[in-house]
Design a protein around this motif. Structure first.
Motif, PDB file in Angstrom:
ATOM      1  N   ARG A 106      32.154  45.683  41.852  1.00 50.19           N
ATOM      2  CA  ARG A 106      33.107  46.790  41.928  1.00 50.19           C
ATOM      3  C   ARG A 106      34.498  46.181  41.807  1.00 50.19           C
ATOM      4  N   PHE A 107      35.476  47.028  41.580  1.00 43.88           N
ATOM      5  CA  PHE A 107      36.857  46.567  41.475  1.00 43.88           C
ATOM      6  C   PHE A 107      37.674  47.198  42.584  1.00 43.88           C
ATOM      7  N   LYS A 108      38.617  46.432  43.098  1.00 50.62           N
ATOM      8  CA  LYS A 108      39.519  46.923  44.140  1.00 50.62           C
ATOM      9  C   LYS A 108      40.948  46.659  43.668  1.00 50.62           C
ATOM     10  N   ALA A 109      41.780  47.679  43.711  1.00 52.96           N
ATOM     11  CA  ALA A 109      43.174  47.515  43.312  1.00 52.96           C
ATOM     12  C   ALA A 109      43.945  46.837  44.443  1.00 52.96           C
ATOM     13  N   GLU A 110      44.622  45.751  44.104  1.00 51.79           N
ATOM     14  CA  GLU A 110      45.426  45.018  45.083  1.00 51.79           C
ATOM     15  C   GLU A 110      46.727  44.586  44.445  1.00 51.79           C
ATOM     16  N   GLU A 111      47.751  44.440  45.286  1.00 54.15           N
ATOM     17  CA  GLU A 111      49.011  43.931  44.779  1.00 54.15           C
ATOM     18  C   GLU A 111      48.961  42.416  44.703  1.00 54.15           C
ATOM     19  N   VAL A 112      49.412  41.901  43.564  1.00 53.94           N
ATOM     20  CA  VAL A 112      49.491  40.463  43.358  1.00 53.94           C
ATOM     21  C   VAL A 112      50.880  40.141  42.821  1.00 53.94           C
ATOM     22  N   ILE A 113      51.268  38.893  42.943  1.00 58.22           N
ATOM     23  CA  ILE A 113      52.546  38.469  42.360  1.00 58.22           C
ATOM     24  C   ILE A 113      52.231  37.806  41.029  1.00 58.22           C
ATOM     25  N   GLU A 114      52.847  38.350  39.988  1.00 52.89           N
ATOM     26  CA  GLU A 114      52.601  37.886  38.627  1.00 52.89           C
ATOM     27  C   GLU A 114      53.947  37.803  37.914  1.00 52.89           C
ATOM     28  N   TRP A 115      54.301  36.641  37.433  1.00 51.73           N
ATOM     29  CA  TRP A 115      55.593  36.443  36.781  1.00 51.73           C
ATOM     30  C   TRP A 115      56.742  36.888  37.694  1.00 51.73           C
ATOM     31  N   LEU A 116      56.626  36.507  38.967  1.00 52.18           N
ATOM     32  CA  LEU A 116      57.632  36.769  39.997  1.00 52.18           C
ATOM     33  C   LEU A 116      57.820  38.264  40.298  1.00 52.18           C
ATOM     34  N   ARG A 117      56.840  39.089  39.931  1.00 55.90           N
ATOM     35  CA  ARG A 117      56.885  40.525  40.228  1.00 55.90           C
ATOM     36  C   ARG A 117      55.595  40.954  40.896  1.00 55.90           C
ATOM     37  N   LYS A 118      55.722  41.917  41.803  1.00 59.63           N
ATOM     38  CA  LYS A 118      54.524  42.495  42.404  1.00 59.63           C
ATOM     39  C   LYS A 118      53.929  43.503  41.424  1.00 59.63           C
ATOM     40  N   ARG A 119      52.621  43.388  41.236  1.00 61.60           N
ATOM     41  CA  ARG A 119      51.917  44.311  40.348  1.00 61.60           C
ATOM     42  C   ARG A 119      50.581  44.671  40.980  1.00 61.60           C
ATOM     43  N   LYS A 120      50.107  45.857  40.699  1.00 61.87           N
ATOM     44  CA  LYS A 120      48.790  46.265  41.154  1.00 61.87           C
ATOM     45  C   LYS A 120      47.785  45.813  40.092  1.00 61.87           C
ATOM     46  N   ARG A 121      46.776  45.046  40.507  1.00 64.78           N
ATOM     47  CA  ARG A 121      45.748  44.554  39.598  1.00 64.78           C
ATOM     48  C   ARG A 121      44.374  44.904  40.138  1.00 64.78           C
ATOM     49  N   SER A 122      43.432  45.038  39.238  1.00 63.28           N
ATOM     50  CA  SER A 122      42.039  45.307  39.604  1.00 63.28           C
ATOM     51  C   SER A 122      41.342  43.978  39.848  1.00 63.28           C
ATOM     52  N   ILE A 123      40.915  43.761  41.064  1.00 65.17           N
ATOM     53  CA  ILE A 123      40.275  42.511  41.459  1.00 65.17           C
ATOM     54  C   ILE A 123      38.760  42.736  41.487  1.00 65.17           C
ATOM     55  N   PRO A 124      38.001  41.938  40.711  1.00 64.95           N
ATOM     56  CA  PRO A 124      36.538  42.097  40.742  1.00 64.95           C
ATOM     57  C   PRO A 124      35.969  41.561  42.052  1.00 64.95           C
ATOM     58  N   ILE A 125      35.050  42.317  42.632  1.00 66.55           N
ATOM     59  CA  ILE A 125      34.401  41.910  43.877  1.00 66.55           C
ATOM     60  C   ILE A 125      32.899  42.034  43.679  1.00 66.55           C
ATOM     61  N   PHE A 126      32.219  40.894  43.765  1.00 68.17           N
ATOM     62  CA  PHE A 126      30.764  40.877  43.648  1.00 68.17           C
ATOM     63  C   PHE A 126      30.162  40.929  45.047  1.00 68.17           C
ATOM     64  N   LYS A 127      29.278  41.872  45.265  1.00 72.45           N
ATOM     65  CA  LYS A 127      28.629  42.008  46.568  1.00 72.45           C
ATOM     66  C   LYS A 127      27.503  40.984  46.646  1.00 72.45           C
ATOM     67  N   ILE A 128      27.613  40.111  47.627  1.00 73.01           N
ATOM     68  CA  ILE A 128      26.615  39.057  47.812  1.00 73.01           C
ATOM     69  C   ILE A 128      26.174  39.085  49.266  1.00 73.01           C
ATOM     70  N   GLU A 129      24.882  39.223  49.466  1.00 73.94           N
ATOM     71  CA  GLU A 129      24.336  39.234  50.815  1.00 73.94           C
ATOM     72  C   GLU A 129      23.449  38.009  50.991  1.00 73.94           C
ATOM     73  N   ALA A 130      23.573  37.365  52.116  1.00 73.51           N
ATOM     74  CA  ALA A 130      22.840  36.121  52.362  1.00 73.51           C
ATOM     75  C   ALA A 130      21.333  36.302  52.247  1.00 73.51           C
ATOM     76  N   GLU A 131      20.817  37.452  52.664  1.00 67.43           N
ATOM     77  CA  GLU A 131      19.366  37.654  52.660  1.00 67.43           C
ATOM     78  C   GLU A 131      18.826  38.147  51.310  1.00 67.43           C
ATOM     79  N   THR A 132      19.708  38.389  50.346  1.00 60.96           N
ATOM     80  CA  THR A 132      19.283  38.853  49.025  1.00 60.96           C
ATOM     81  C   THR A 132      19.719  37.844  47.976  1.00 60.96           C
ATOM     82  N   GLU A 133      18.778  37.396  47.138  1.00 62.63           N
ATOM     83  CA  GLU A 133      19.130  36.455  46.080  1.00 62.63           C
ATOM     84  C   GLU A 133      19.988  37.166  45.036  1.00 62.63           C
ATOM     85  N   THR A 134      21.083  36.537  44.698  1.00 61.01           N
ATOM     86  CA  THR A 134      22.035  37.111  43.763  1.00 61.01           C
ATOM     87  C   THR A 134      22.562  36.038  42.833  1.00 61.01           C
ATOM     88  N   SER A 135      22.696  36.382  41.549  1.00 58.00           N
ATOM     89  CA  SER A 135      23.331  35.497  40.576  1.00 58.00           C
ATOM     90  C   SER A 135      24.185  36.319  39.641  1.00 58.00           C
TER      91      SER A 135
END
Length: 190
Positions: A106-135
């Motif tokens: 899933r993607f989560k919008a977060e503010e990041v600093i890019e070229w000395l400016r704050k911008r909202k970017r979509s950050i990819p987040i992979f759900k990984i659970e210890a008890e479930t094999e994931t690649s």
């Protein structure tokens, strides 16, 4: 880049695990083109429009849009080859591109600093659970290779990972360690 794309395909064919979930971001003007391509090739997909705003300029001025993000569900080697051959140019342009053995992104919008400016970017987040094999796989900068992230036992330790590579794969480095001569035989490399 063709060599990297072909090795990625070979690796995925060798894994022979389906369904695969291929997620990629396209430019706004390509949205309809990819919808048509996916439908014509009977590839299941979903389209999400990300929260971040991207900007581009042309002769008529400044344009902003929210990036279209496709997730295609692949069930067989033919569809896999078709999709990767059609879309691999995107990571060579540094667009987001990932392949997962489960629908865990899933993607989560977060503010990041890019070229000395704050911008909202979509950050990819992979759900990984210890008890479930994931690649999952992400593609390097400019499409020059890929990272495999996994908590599956079949990829650890190194000798098991090597055993899961396609026949004929030549290994020269594992993490930060160069592999030479007799080390290849010792590590069961092909």
């Amino acid at each position: 880049m063709d060599e990297n794309k072909n090795f990625l395909l070979e690796f995925l064919f060798h894994q022979n695990r389906y369904p695969l979930f291929i997620t990629f971001i396209v430019y706004e003007e390509q949205t309809e083109e990819y919808i048509t391509f996916l439908k014509q090739n009977n590839i299941d997909f979903r389209l999400n429009i990300l929260e971040e705003k991207r900007t581009y300029y042309d002769f008529s001025g400044k344009h902003q849009y929210h990036p279209p993000c496709f997730t295609a569900k692949i069930y067989d080697p033919d569809s896999l080859a078709q999709l990767i051959n059609e879309t691999y140019w995107l990571p060579t342009q540094n667009e987001f591109y990932s392949i997962s053995f489960s629908d865990n992104l899933r993607f989560k919008a977060e503010e990041v600093i890019e070229w000395l400016r704050k911008r909202k970017r979509s950050i990819p987040i992979f759900k990984i659970e210890a008890e479930t094999e994931t690649s999952f796989i992400t593609v390097f900068h400019d499409g020059a290779g890929f990272y495999l992230f996994s908590n599956e036992e079949k990829y650890f330790p190194h000798d098991q990972f090597i055993a899961n590579l396609p026949k004929g794969t030549f290994i020269t480095q594992i993490n930060d360690t160069l592999v030479e001569g007799d080390d290849m035989k010792k590590n069961n490399a092909y």
